[in-house]
Motif scaffolding. Structure first.
Motif, PDB file in Angstrom:
ATOM      1  N   VAL A  56      -8.590   9.597  33.887  1.00  8.23           N
ATOM      2  CA  VAL A  56      -9.821  10.159  33.886  1.00  8.23           C
ATOM      3  C   VAL A  56     -10.197  11.454  34.380  1.00  8.23           C
ATOM      4  O   VAL A  56     -10.738  12.464  33.789  1.00  8.23           O
ATOM      5  CB  VAL A  56     -10.869   9.379  34.815  1.00  8.23           C
ATOM      6  N   ALA A  57      -9.358  11.908  35.443  1.00  9.59           N
ATOM      7  CA  ALA A  57      -9.175  13.150  35.957  1.00  9.59           C
ATOM      8  C   ALA A  57      -8.535  14.301  34.842  1.00  9.59           C
ATOM      9  O   ALA A  57      -9.206  15.237  34.660  1.00  9.59           O
ATOM     10  CB  ALA A  57      -8.615  13.102  37.215  1.00  9.59           C
ATOM     11  N   LEU A  58      -7.763  13.896  34.226  1.00  8.29           N
ATOM     12  CA  LEU A  58      -6.971  14.706  33.205  1.00  8.29           C
ATOM     13  C   LEU A  58      -7.915  14.947  31.953  1.00  8.29           C
ATOM     14  O   LEU A  58      -7.922  15.977  31.602  1.00  8.29           O
ATOM     15  CB  LEU A  58      -5.545  14.019  33.022  1.00  8.29           C
ATOM     16  N   SER A  95     -11.099  14.783  31.842  1.00  4.85           N
ATOM     17  CA  SER A  95     -12.321  15.714  32.217  1.00  4.85           C
ATOM     18  C   SER A  95     -11.967  16.781  32.674  1.00  4.85           C
ATOM     19  O   SER A  95     -12.684  17.690  32.813  1.00  4.85           O
ATOM     20  CB  SER A  95     -13.264  14.889  32.926  1.00  4.85           C
ATOM     21  N   GLY A  96     -10.626  17.390  32.915  1.00  3.40           N
ATOM     22  CA  GLY A  96     -10.307  18.383  33.532  1.00  3.40           C
ATOM     23  C   GLY A  96     -10.054  19.644  32.647  1.00  3.40           C
ATOM     24  O   GLY A  96     -10.292  19.436  31.196  1.00  3.40           O
ATOM     25  N   SER A  97      -9.809  20.647  32.998  1.00  3.57           N
ATOM     26  CA  SER A  97      -9.506  21.874  32.108  1.00  3.57           C
ATOM     27  C   SER A  97      -8.316  21.586  31.195  1.00  3.57           C
ATOM     28  O   SER A  97      -7.248  21.279  31.391  1.00  3.57           O
ATOM     29  CB  SER A  97      -9.310  22.959  33.035  1.00  3.57           C
ATOM     30  N   PRO A  98      -8.508  21.688  29.773  1.00  5.07           N
ATOM     31  CA  PRO A  98      -7.367  21.579  28.947  1.00  5.07           C
ATOM     32  C   PRO A  98      -6.458  22.665  29.176  1.00  5.07           C
ATOM     33  O   PRO A  98      -5.011  22.724  29.070  1.00  5.07           O
ATOM     34  CB  PRO A  98      -8.090  21.924  27.729  1.00  5.07           C
ATOM     35  N   LEU A  99      -6.776  23.970  29.566  1.00  3.66           N
ATOM     36  CA  LEU A  99      -5.747  24.875  29.907  1.00  3.66           C
ATOM     37  C   LEU A  99      -4.861  24.298  30.983  1.00  3.66           C
ATOM     38  O   LEU A  99      -3.824  24.685  31.051  1.00  3.66           O
ATOM     39  CB  LEU A  99      -6.483  26.346  30.059  1.00  3.66           C
ATOM     40  N   SER A 100      -5.580  24.017  32.113  1.00  6.64           N
ATOM     41  CA  SER A 100      -4.908  23.376  33.257  1.00  6.64           C
ATOM     42  C   SER A 100      -3.987  22.354  32.929  1.00  6.64           C
ATOM     43  O   SER A 100      -2.768  22.576  33.396  1.00  6.64           O
ATOM     44  CB  SER A 100      -5.942  22.869  34.449  1.00  6.64           C
ATOM     45  N   ALA A 101      -4.340  21.611  32.087  1.00  7.19           N
ATOM     46  CA  ALA A 101      -3.306  20.505  31.767  1.00  7.19           C
ATOM     47  C   ALA A 101      -1.892  21.122  30.981  1.00  7.19           C
ATOM     48  O   ALA A 101      -0.848  20.712  31.416  1.00  7.19           O
ATOM     49  CB  ALA A 101      -4.138  19.657  30.818  1.00  7.19           C
ATOM     50  N   ARG A 102      -2.167  22.178  30.135  1.00  4.05           N
ATOM     51  CA  ARG A 102      -0.953  22.790  29.518  1.00  4.05           C
ATOM     52  C   ARG A 102      -0.271  23.290  30.393  1.00  4.05           C
ATOM     53  O   ARG A 102       0.988  23.547  30.159  1.00  4.05           O
ATOM     54  CB  ARG A 102      -1.649  23.577  28.396  1.00  4.05           C
ATOM     55  N   LEU A 103      -1.022  24.026  31.358  1.00  6.73           N
ATOM     56  CA  LEU A 103      -0.086  24.877  32.350  1.00  6.73           C
ATOM     57  C   LEU A 103       0.693  24.074  33.187  1.00  6.73           C
ATOM     58  O   LEU A 103       1.823  24.431  33.598  1.00  6.73           O
ATOM     59  CB  LEU A 103      -0.987  25.731  33.108  1.00  6.73           C
ATOM     60  N   ILE A 104       0.120  23.069  33.529  1.00  4.45           N
ATOM     61  CA  ILE A 104       0.984  21.958  34.698  1.00  4.45           C
ATOM     62  C   ILE A 104       2.183  21.427  33.782  1.00  4.45           C
ATOM     63  O   ILE A 104       3.063  21.523  34.437  1.00  4.45           O
ATOM     64  CB  ILE A 104       0.018  20.851  34.921  1.00  4.45           C
ATOM     65  N   THR A 105       1.961  21.105  32.550  1.00 10.25           N
ATOM     66  CA  THR A 105       3.102  20.488  31.806  1.00 10.25           C
ATOM     67  C   THR A 105       4.284  21.297  31.360  1.00 10.25           C
ATOM     68  O   THR A 105       5.192  21.216  31.775  1.00 10.25           O
ATOM     69  CB  THR A 105       2.875  19.701  30.622  1.00 10.25           C
ATOM     70  N   SER A 106       3.823  22.748  31.217  1.00  9.74           N
ATOM     71  CA  SER A 106       4.677  23.594  30.960  1.00  9.74           C
ATOM     72  C   SER A 106       5.440  24.072  32.263  1.00  9.74           C
ATOM     73  O   SER A 106       6.644  24.266  32.425  1.00  9.74           O
ATOM     74  CB  SER A 106       3.769  24.898  30.373  1.00  9.74           C
ATOM     75  N   GLN A 107       4.560  24.265  33.574  1.00  6.04           N
ATOM     76  CA  GLN A 107       5.302  24.515  34.623  1.00  6.04           C
ATOM     77  C   GLN A 107       6.333  23.496  34.974  1.00  6.04           C
ATOM     78  O   GLN A 107       7.315  23.865  35.413  1.00  6.04           O
ATOM     79  CB  GLN A 107       4.066  24.553  35.855  1.00  6.04           C
TER      80      GLN A 107
END
Length: 183
Positions: free
Chosen positions: A92-94, A96-108
């Motif tokens: 649920v958190a993912l 509803s969260g920022s799509p940019l942040s999700a992409r940055l986290i997986t990339s990081q």
């Protein structure tokens, strides 16, 4: 690591035991004496130690995070149908969260896999510096902490809409030499 968790009900006993220790002038000896005291209380507290969330969900986490396709990983996590309440909350958190942040986290995570700890800290500083200079972080703070309307207006409505160039920009250093270069 039983001594890493000590029930709060033992606080007075721990202090009394530490006070009763015959201290020496050797730092290493004193460390060992502290560990001996804490080990005893840790063993007494072991049955009260809460279960960890990650270990119980490790197989599901591994399955959701398999592969190098960031978008597929984000999709699997956001749409997870798990009986585990901790994973349900994460989904649920993912979602509803920022799509940019999700992409940055997986990339990081992908970029830092296998790096030495000092290199991970240097990369984290670059990413953190870039994130706070970008409006997405500010929008999240506004929606959650300032206006408290819990309706952030993210720049992108889906992770698939985040341009690759924007992700790359977050991983490029804003300075000629990393301030943590000497770690």
């Amino acid at each position: 690591l039983a001594e890493a968790f000590i029930e709060s009900r033992y606080a007075d006993e721990v202090l009394a035991a530490l006070t009763a220790v015959p201290w020496s002038t050797g730092v290493a000896d004193n460390h060992e004496r502290v560990f001996d005291v804490l080990r005893d209380f840790g063993q007494r507290s072991q049955s009260a130690m809460p279960e960890g969330n990650v270990e119980a969900a490790a197989a599901e986490i591994d399955a959701m995070c398999a592969g190098d396709d960031d978008l597929a990983i984000i999709e699997r996590i956001a749409n997870a149908q798990s009986a585990n309440p901790w994973l349900q909350k994460a989904a649920v958190a993912l979602a509803s969260g920022s799509p940019l942040s999700a992409r940055l986290i997986t990339s990081q995570l992908r970029r830092c896999r296998g790096l030495a700890l000092n290199a991970v800290f240097q990369a984290e500083l670059v990413l953190s510096t870039r994130i706070i200079r970008q409006g997405e972080f500010t929008e999240g703070v506004r929606a959650l902490l300032i206006d408290k309307d819990k309706t952030p207006r993210w720049q992108h409505s889906a992770a698939s809409e985040v341009p690759a160039a924007l992700i790359e920009e977050h991983f490029s250093a804003p300075w000629p030499e990393n301030p943590l270069q000497d770690l």
